[in-house]
Scaffold this active site. Sequence first.
Site, PDB file in Angstrom:
ATOM      1  N   HIS A 188       0.733  -1.222  -0.201  1.00 50.56           N
ATOM      2  CA  HIS A 188      -0.012   0.048  -0.091  1.00 50.56           C
ATOM      3  C   HIS A 188       0.736   1.282  -0.069  1.00 50.56           C
ATOM      4  O   HIS A 188       0.117   2.311   0.015  1.00 50.56           O
ATOM      5  CB  HIS A 188      -1.027  -0.030   1.098  1.00 50.56           C
ATOM      6  CG  HIS A 188      -2.155   0.884   1.038  1.00 50.56           C
ATOM      7  ND1 HIS A 188      -2.683   1.728   2.030  1.00 50.56           N
ATOM      8  CD2 HIS A 188      -3.159   1.053   0.149  1.00 50.56           C
ATOM      9  CE1 HIS A 188      -3.566   2.350   1.690  1.00 50.56           C
ATOM     10  NE2 HIS A 188      -3.890   1.899   0.626  1.00 50.56           N
TER      11      HIS A 188
ATOM     12  N   LYS B  77       3.004   4.313  -1.112  1.00 49.19           N
ATOM     13  CA  LYS B  77       2.834   5.227  -2.322  1.00 49.19           C
ATOM     14  C   LYS B  77       4.291   6.078  -2.243  1.00 49.19           C
ATOM     15  O   LYS B  77       4.386   7.102  -1.522  1.00 49.19           O
ATOM     16  CB  LYS B  77       1.645   6.246  -2.322  1.00 49.19           C
ATOM     17  CG  LYS B  77       0.474   5.209  -2.551  1.00 49.19           C
ATOM     18  CD  LYS B  77      -0.844   6.043  -1.658  1.00 49.19           C
ATOM     19  CE  LYS B  77      -1.678   5.052  -0.797  1.00 49.19           C
ATOM     20  NZ  LYS B  77      -2.140   3.804  -1.444  1.00 49.19           N
TER      21      LYS B  77
ATOM     22  N   ASP C 270      15.879  12.100  -8.639  1.00 45.80           N
ATOM     23  CA  ASP C 270      17.047  13.183  -8.523  1.00 45.80           C
ATOM     24  C   ASP C 270      16.365  14.550  -9.125  1.00 45.80           C
ATOM     25  O   ASP C 270      15.527  14.549 -10.215  1.00 45.80           O
ATOM     26  CB  ASP C 270      18.144  12.902  -9.212  1.00 45.80           C
ATOM     27  CG  ASP C 270      17.854  12.892 -10.805  1.00 45.80           C
ATOM     28  OD1 ASP C 270      18.531  13.803 -11.482  1.00 45.80           O
ATOM     29  OD2 ASP C 270      17.521  11.829 -11.303  1.00 45.80           O
TER      30      ASP C 270
ATOM     31  N   HIS D 180     -14.245  19.884  -5.956  1.00 43.48           N
ATOM     32  CA  HIS D 180     -15.158  18.449  -5.699  1.00 43.48           C
ATOM     33  C   HIS D 180     -16.282  18.462  -6.635  1.00 43.48           C
ATOM     34  O   HIS D 180     -17.256  18.159  -5.897  1.00 43.48           O
ATOM     35  CB  HIS D 180     -15.032  18.160  -4.317  1.00 43.48           C
ATOM     36  CG  HIS D 180     -13.702  18.083  -3.636  1.00 43.48           C
ATOM     37  ND1 HIS D 180     -12.691  17.204  -4.031  1.00 43.48           N
ATOM     38  CD2 HIS D 180     -13.300  18.645  -2.355  1.00 43.48           C
ATOM     39  CE1 HIS D 180     -11.993  17.286  -3.052  1.00 43.48           C
ATOM     40  NE2 HIS D 180     -12.129  18.184  -2.226  1.00 43.48           N
TER      41      HIS D 180
ATOM     42  N   HIS E 104     -10.917  13.338  -2.077  1.00 44.27           N
ATOM     43  CA  HIS E 104     -10.145  14.204  -1.363  1.00 44.27           C
ATOM     44  C   HIS E 104      -8.552  13.387  -0.747  1.00 44.27           C
ATOM     45  O   HIS E 104      -9.053  12.111  -0.357  1.00 44.27           O
ATOM     46  CB  HIS E 104     -11.341  14.781  -0.029  1.00 44.27           C
ATOM     47  CG  HIS E 104      -9.883  15.570   0.810  1.00 44.27           C
ATOM     48  ND1 HIS E 104      -9.397  16.871   0.526  1.00 44.27           N
ATOM     49  CD2 HIS E 104      -9.685  15.269   2.435  1.00 44.27           C
ATOM     50  CE1 HIS E 104      -8.813  17.235   1.621  1.00 44.27           C
ATOM     51  NE2 HIS E 104      -8.926  16.407   2.711  1.00 44.27           N
TER      52      HIS E 104
ATOM     53  N   GLN F 208      -9.307   7.325   6.010  1.00 46.28           N
ATOM     54  CA  GLN F 208     -10.130   6.418   5.267  1.00 46.28           C
ATOM     55  C   GLN F 208     -10.879   5.773   5.944  1.00 46.28           C
ATOM     56  O   GLN F 208     -11.975   5.427   5.875  1.00 46.28           O
ATOM     57  CB  GLN F 208      -9.394   6.078   3.987  1.00 46.28           C
ATOM     58  CG  GLN F 208     -10.095   5.106   3.007  1.00 46.28           C
ATOM     59  CD  GLN F 208      -9.127   4.379   1.919  1.00 46.28           C
ATOM     60  OE1 GLN F 208      -8.262   4.390   1.972  1.00 46.28           O
ATOM     61  NE2 GLN F 208     -10.006   3.807   1.032  1.00 46.28           N
TER      62      GLN F 208
ATOM     63  N   HIS G 258      -9.916   9.873   1.335  1.00 44.40           N
ATOM     64  CA  HIS G 258      -8.735   9.099   1.220  1.00 44.40           C
ATOM     65  C   HIS G 258      -7.487   9.404   2.044  1.00 44.40           C
ATOM     66  O   HIS G 258      -6.633   8.602   1.853  1.00 44.40           O
ATOM     67  CB  HIS G 258      -8.429   8.817  -0.209  1.00 44.40           C
ATOM     68  CG  HIS G 258      -7.626   7.521  -0.856  1.00 44.40           C
ATOM     69  ND1 HIS G 258      -6.346   7.630  -0.899  1.00 44.40           N
ATOM     70  CD2 HIS G 258      -8.068   6.227  -0.624  1.00 44.40           C
ATOM     71  CE1 HIS G 258      -5.792   6.369  -1.173  1.00 44.40           C
ATOM     72  NE2 HIS G 258      -6.940   5.458  -1.128  1.00 44.40           N
TER      73      HIS G 258
ATOM     74  N   LYS H  71      -4.851  10.101   4.752  1.00 44.65           N
ATOM     75  CA  LYS H  71      -4.109   9.402   5.917  1.00 44.65           C
ATOM     76  C   LYS H  71      -3.304  10.229   6.778  1.00 44.65           C
ATOM     77  O   LYS H  71      -1.999  10.439   6.685  1.00 44.65           O
ATOM     78  CB  LYS H  71      -3.456   8.222   5.680  1.00 44.65           C
ATOM     79  CG  LYS H  71      -4.022   7.176   4.702  1.00 44.65           C
ATOM     80  CD  LYS H  71      -4.098   7.498   3.376  1.00 44.65           C
ATOM     81  CE  LYS H  71      -4.444   6.232   2.344  1.00 44.65           C
ATOM     82  NZ  LYS H  71      -5.920   5.895   2.552  1.00 44.65           N
TER      83      LYS H  71
ATOM     84  N   ASP I 266      -1.769  19.800  17.707  1.00 46.21           N
ATOM     85  CA  ASP I 266      -1.246  20.953  18.265  1.00 46.21           C
ATOM     86  C   ASP I 266      -0.859  21.980  17.253  1.00 46.21           C
ATOM     87  O   ASP I 266      -0.028  22.970  17.518  1.00 46.21           O
ATOM     88  CB  ASP I 266      -0.511  20.939  19.683  1.00 46.21           C
ATOM     89  CG  ASP I 266      -1.116  20.059  20.587  1.00 46.21           C
ATOM     90  OD1 ASP I 266      -2.239  20.450  20.797  1.00 46.21           O
ATOM     91  OD2 ASP I 266      -0.333  19.684  21.434  1.00 46.21           O
TER      92      ASP I 266
ATOM     93  N   GLU J 146     -11.106  24.676   2.884  1.00 45.26           N
ATOM     94  CA  GLU J 146     -11.688  23.815   1.891  1.00 45.26           C
ATOM     95  C   GLU J 146     -12.773  23.265   2.210  1.00 45.26           C
ATOM     96  O   GLU J 146     -13.853  23.051   1.742  1.00 45.26           O
ATOM     97  CB  GLU J 146     -10.666  22.770   1.273  1.00 45.26           C
ATOM     98  CG  GLU J 146     -11.116  21.729   0.596  1.00 45.26           C
ATOM     99  CD  GLU J 146     -10.134  20.438  -0.023  1.00 45.26           C
ATOM    100  OE1 GLU J 146     -10.463  19.693  -0.402  1.00 45.26           O
ATOM    101  OE2 GLU J 146      -8.965  21.001   0.170  1.00 45.26           O
TER     102      GLU J 146
END
Length: 723
Positions: A266, A268, A273, A303, A335, A433, A567, A569, A574, A633
Amino acid sequence: YQRRVHGKSDRPPIEMKKTTSPFKTQEGCKVTLYQDAHIDEESRSWLPPLPEYTPVRRPPSPKRSRNNSSNPPSLRGSLQLPNQNYKEGENQPLLSTPIIDHYYSSCTEDSSIPQIVSESTWGGFERRSCWEDLYCSIRGARHFIYIAGWSLWVHLKLIREKPMGPEGFKTIGELLKEQAEQGVRVLIMLWNDPTTINNRFIQNVVPFNGVMNTHCQETVGYFEGTRVICRAVLRKGAVMSLNGATPRADTAFGRVFGATTIFTHHQKMVICDSHSHVPHKRRVIAYVGGLDLTDGRFDTPSHSLFKTLQTYHKEDFYQPLSNFSAEYGPREPWHDIHGKLEGPIARDILNTFKQRWHKQCHHYRHHLLALNRIPGILSPQEDVIHGPDKWSVQLFRSIDSSVATVNGIETSIQEAYIHHIRRARRFIYIETQYFLGSSQYWEGPHQHNRDIDCKHRIPIELTIQIVNKIAKGERFAVYIVLPLHPDGEPESQAVQSILHWQWHTVMMMYVRIANALKEYKRPGHPCDYLNFYCLGQREAGVFPSILADPRQQVLARQTRRHQIYVHSKMMIVDDEFILFGSANINERSLSGNRDTEIAVGCWQPNYLWQSSDDPNYFPSGAVAAFRLSLWAEHTSLYLPCFQEPHSLECVDKINEIGLSNWDIFANRSLVQNMSSHLMKYPYTTFDINKEGNVDALVNVIPDCENYGALLLGEDVFPDIFVM
């Protein structure tokens, strides 16, 4: 648990030193934070700009009774008003008056209050387009491009608003092949979805991209015979459990079902360079986060459901619900959160790619380039970034020795969540998610589910921190943004089971918070401390043709609404620390021996709480700016109370916005535009009784009344597949 509540302990340092991660904190880095894949001109026109002012150290806001619904004097006359010149069918843009200046005018007039001086505004934060930057990075690579992902769709166009030069709108497949032909080493490592058809002839006759639509075999075939090396690899060695029984990975059952069918790669990552601050020298940069390089992910903060069907999404229509067409829509909005990392941390991410490549692509390991043999690459000492807005970053992973050259099982992402939840002093903001876990603490009607193997500690740690603050009589707030329902058909067994376990998790948290309020005789309500939200969109100004399918008519013509799929994560603590990456808050992302995951914890040393004895300082760096940009947003607003998200005033305002938007979204008979996206998750949290019990505002997910898609879900699917 009691020791945590009653005991006195110093706040732990922000850096994690005791962790299963082999990577230490890297100083002198640069982090660019992205919201969504692209920010277009339309979104820039309505997103309120960050206020241009220098934040100050200020006295605490006066305490307000729960029964006092009036705004404090500092709020009078400071709210932004909707712009009346907007067009029908568009989100209402807001006037860009820097309203926070009004709020702090009384503070800045007091010369005895010290100013926080910075050479730049908001820690150097600026809104940028993720996939435009990624396109430029891939296009500008001169030596190597390494990609590891859950999915890669070769026909994906990163640029859609305006062409980046004479080459026009190239797909990512074309771009990577062109770079490889020019001598750039391009290595791609994808998850091999075992449900895809690994047969070239069959794929050509009957294309099938697997249950998860990852395109893995299509992508491998596309690059076959080119200079791009693309491999699809299985998630070998993962451990699964079924109703509490955990077969070992080295058993036949564990190898066949646990490793190859259920769990995934999973992570990504894109590493390449790039140019550097030193003339004629190159540096390593990396992109990590939640965005997969596949179809359906391109979106903007607007959206849209229908307006972009003939522009941005003409060749990239994504809708997991059946019987919907690209011609009429609606599409599923998306999102997500991503980041670009520069400086020493990029080398740690590169090493993670190399560890996986050596283990699972060992026949091609000689294709990896050694950095010290690449001419013009900065040395580690030269790669350090200086200046007031520099970042410190630490790499975390969920991974094990079956898929990478590491020792044992690494669970440092879960450890990072726990560490920073425990050191939170004012608020926590989460976008995820999935949110389900701590099953060993489920109580009441859910005790029979304690044996379910979803025992990571994130929900209980959040709960304990709230209870700790209640015991001390301190304000604290946790905001959690989720999808309205998981991706897929809402009535499907998998989605219903996830919703069911999510409800169990939420119930456990509210029960303990309600009990703490009673035990410590504190006034208030559990929703003064913990709230859940989702995102939605409704477009009333677009009228597609009448559709034949009854379900399309209900959704596309009558209700004209859809959830915005969250979606992300990410966790912000603070306004001084952000954790983001590929890992969700569920067992498969956090256990270390299920899905492989990557995340980074980031902070700016010059924008931290100065000391535990100074509760009135509020960090004002890029992390704070990014949260405010996300809230802009979601709410289309900047309000003064957003600067103090722990305050009851802020919690009440966010809930007011969320409930108002939910009423607009849920009203089936009156279709009107939503001026913002944030909705209160439709649990009956404002009707929670003193025992903390949670029910649903609506029994069935909107537009699924004829399909039996229950909001609270059902236990109808083996937990191992959804946890």
